[in-house]
Design a protein around this motif. Sequence first.
Motif, PDB file in Angstrom:
ATOM      1  N   VAL A 186      45.981  38.680  40.546  1.00  0.00           N
ATOM      2  CA  VAL A 186      44.706  38.960  39.885  1.00  0.00           C
ATOM      3  C   VAL A 186      44.060  40.252  40.390  1.00  0.00           C
ATOM      4  O   VAL A 186      42.930  40.561  40.002  1.00  0.00           O
ATOM      5  CB  VAL A 186      43.711  37.772  39.995  1.00  0.00           C
ATOM      6  N   GLN A 187      44.761  40.984  41.224  1.00  0.00           N
ATOM      7  CA  GLN A 187      44.198  42.256  41.709  1.00  0.00           C
ATOM      8  C   GLN A 187      44.012  43.223  40.545  1.00  0.00           C
ATOM      9  O   GLN A 187      44.753  43.186  39.567  1.00  0.00           O
ATOM     10  CB  GLN A 187      45.108  42.862  42.774  1.00  0.00           C
ATOM     11  N   GLY A 188      42.991  44.051  40.658  1.00  0.00           N
ATOM     12  CA  GLY A 188      42.703  45.033  39.620  1.00  0.00           C
ATOM     13  C   GLY A 188      41.844  44.496  38.489  1.00  0.00           C
ATOM     14  O   GLY A 188      41.580  45.205  37.520  1.00  0.00           O
ATOM     15  N   ARG A 189      41.362  43.258  38.616  1.00  0.00           N
ATOM     16  CA  ARG A 189      40.530  42.654  37.564  1.00  0.00           C
ATOM     17  C   ARG A 189      39.061  42.534  37.969  1.00  0.00           C
ATOM     18  O   ARG A 189      38.260  41.954  37.252  1.00  0.00           O
ATOM     19  CB  ARG A 189      41.075  41.274  37.193  1.00  0.00           C
ATOM     20  N   GLY A 190      38.704  43.046  39.155  1.00  0.00           N
ATOM     21  CA  GLY A 190      37.306  43.027  39.581  1.00  0.00           C
ATOM     22  C   GLY A 190      36.919  41.851  40.456  1.00  0.00           C
ATOM     23  O   GLY A 190      35.741  41.692  40.787  1.00  0.00           O
ATOM     24  N   LEU A 191      37.896  41.043  40.865  1.00  0.00           N
ATOM     25  CA  LEU A 191      37.556  39.873  41.676  1.00  0.00           C
ATOM     26  C   LEU A 191      37.093  40.265  43.075  1.00  0.00           C
ATOM     27  O   LEU A 191      36.130  39.684  43.590  1.00  0.00           O
ATOM     28  CB  LEU A 191      38.738  38.902  41.761  1.00  0.00           C
ATOM     29  N   GLY A 192      37.743  41.222  43.700  1.00  0.00           N
ATOM     30  CA  GLY A 192      37.314  41.655  45.028  1.00  0.00           C
ATOM     31  C   GLY A 192      35.870  42.135  45.009  1.00  0.00           C
ATOM     32  O   GLY A 192      35.064  41.762  45.874  1.00  0.00           O
ATOM     33  N   ARG A 193      35.522  42.931  44.017  1.00  0.00           N
ATOM     34  CA  ARG A 193      34.148  43.422  43.875  1.00  0.00           C
ATOM     35  C   ARG A 193      33.185  42.262  43.638  1.00  0.00           C
ATOM     36  O   ARG A 193      32.106  42.205  44.228  1.00  0.00           O
ATOM     37  CB  ARG A 193      34.094  44.424  42.730  1.00  0.00           C
ATOM     38  N   ALA A 194      33.579  41.299  42.797  1.00  0.00           N
ATOM     39  CA  ALA A 194      32.713  40.148  42.517  1.00  0.00           C
ATOM     40  C   ALA A 194      32.478  39.332  43.785  1.00  0.00           C
ATOM     41  O   ALA A 194      31.347  38.894  44.039  1.00  0.00           O
ATOM     42  CB  ALA A 194      33.332  39.279  41.421  1.00  0.00           C
ATOM     43  N   LEU A 195      33.523  39.122  44.588  1.00  0.00           N
ATOM     44  CA  LEU A 195      33.358  38.382  45.846  1.00  0.00           C
ATOM     45  C   LEU A 195      32.419  39.126  46.794  1.00  0.00           C
ATOM     46  O   LEU A 195      31.564  38.516  47.438  1.00  0.00           O
ATOM     47  CB  LEU A 195      34.711  38.142  46.505  1.00  0.00           C
ATOM     48  N   LEU A 196      32.581  40.440  46.885  1.00  0.00           N
ATOM     49  CA  LEU A 196      31.686  41.238  47.738  1.00  0.00           C
ATOM     50  C   LEU A 196      30.239  41.098  47.282  1.00  0.00           C
ATOM     51  O   LEU A 196      29.339  40.843  48.090  1.00  0.00           O
ATOM     52  CB  LEU A 196      32.071  42.719  47.665  1.00  0.00           C
ATOM     53  N   LEU A 197      30.010  41.296  45.993  1.00  0.00           N
ATOM     54  CA  LEU A 197      28.648  41.232  45.470  1.00  0.00           C
ATOM     55  C   LEU A 197      28.046  39.848  45.651  1.00  0.00           C
ATOM     56  O   LEU A 197      26.848  39.712  45.948  1.00  0.00           O
ATOM     57  CB  LEU A 197      28.623  41.651  43.997  1.00  0.00           C
ATOM     58  N   HIS A 198      28.861  38.819  45.510  1.00  0.00           N
ATOM     59  CA  HIS A 198      28.383  37.448  45.731  1.00  0.00           C
ATOM     60  C   HIS A 198      27.974  37.262  47.196  1.00  0.00           C
ATOM     61  O   HIS A 198      26.939  36.655  47.488  1.00  0.00           O
ATOM     62  CB  HIS A 198      29.462  36.447  45.326  1.00  0.00           C
TER      63      HIS A 198
END
Length: 152
Positions: free
Chosen positions: A97-109
Amino acid sequence: MRRDLGKDAPDVLLPEGIELRTYSVEWAPPVHDLMQLGHREGGGRVPALDTWQKQFETDPEYDPTLCFIAHDAEGVVGVAQCWTSSYIKNLVVHPRVQGRGLGRALLLHAFEAFKQRREGFVDLKVLEDNLRAQRLYESAGMYVVRRELVPD
C-alpha cells in the motif's frame, strides 16, 4: 525531526478501504509481523513476538491509544507507534500500500492525537540516508532538528 503542533495541519485522509484503530493485545501478532517487514526493508531488527510485545506493553511511555493501526480487508497495512512523550517511535507501511498516502495519514493522525493531548511538538528520529522517509516527514510539515554535541 520535529513538527510544531501550533501550526495547522491538513485533514487526515485515509486511502480507500483502509480503517484506523488503536492497539490491543489481539493485534500484537500482525503488528509485530509488519514491524519485522518494515525493519527488514529499512534496517534494524525486531525481537521475537513475545519479547517485542513485553517490551512494548511494559515501556513506561506505552499507551495503547497512541499506537495507531491501519488495516484493510487483507490485514494490517500500517502502524504508527507513539510514546507519551510526544514521540513517534515507529512508522511502518506495508509495501503493497506504499505510495497511496497512508504514511502521511498516519503521521497527521498522530499529530492530531498529540495536539488533543495539548503537546507543543512531535518528534521522531530518521536515518540520514532514509531520504524517502525524510521527504514524507517534510511533506507533513516536519523539519530537521540538529543535535548539539558537547565538545570533549
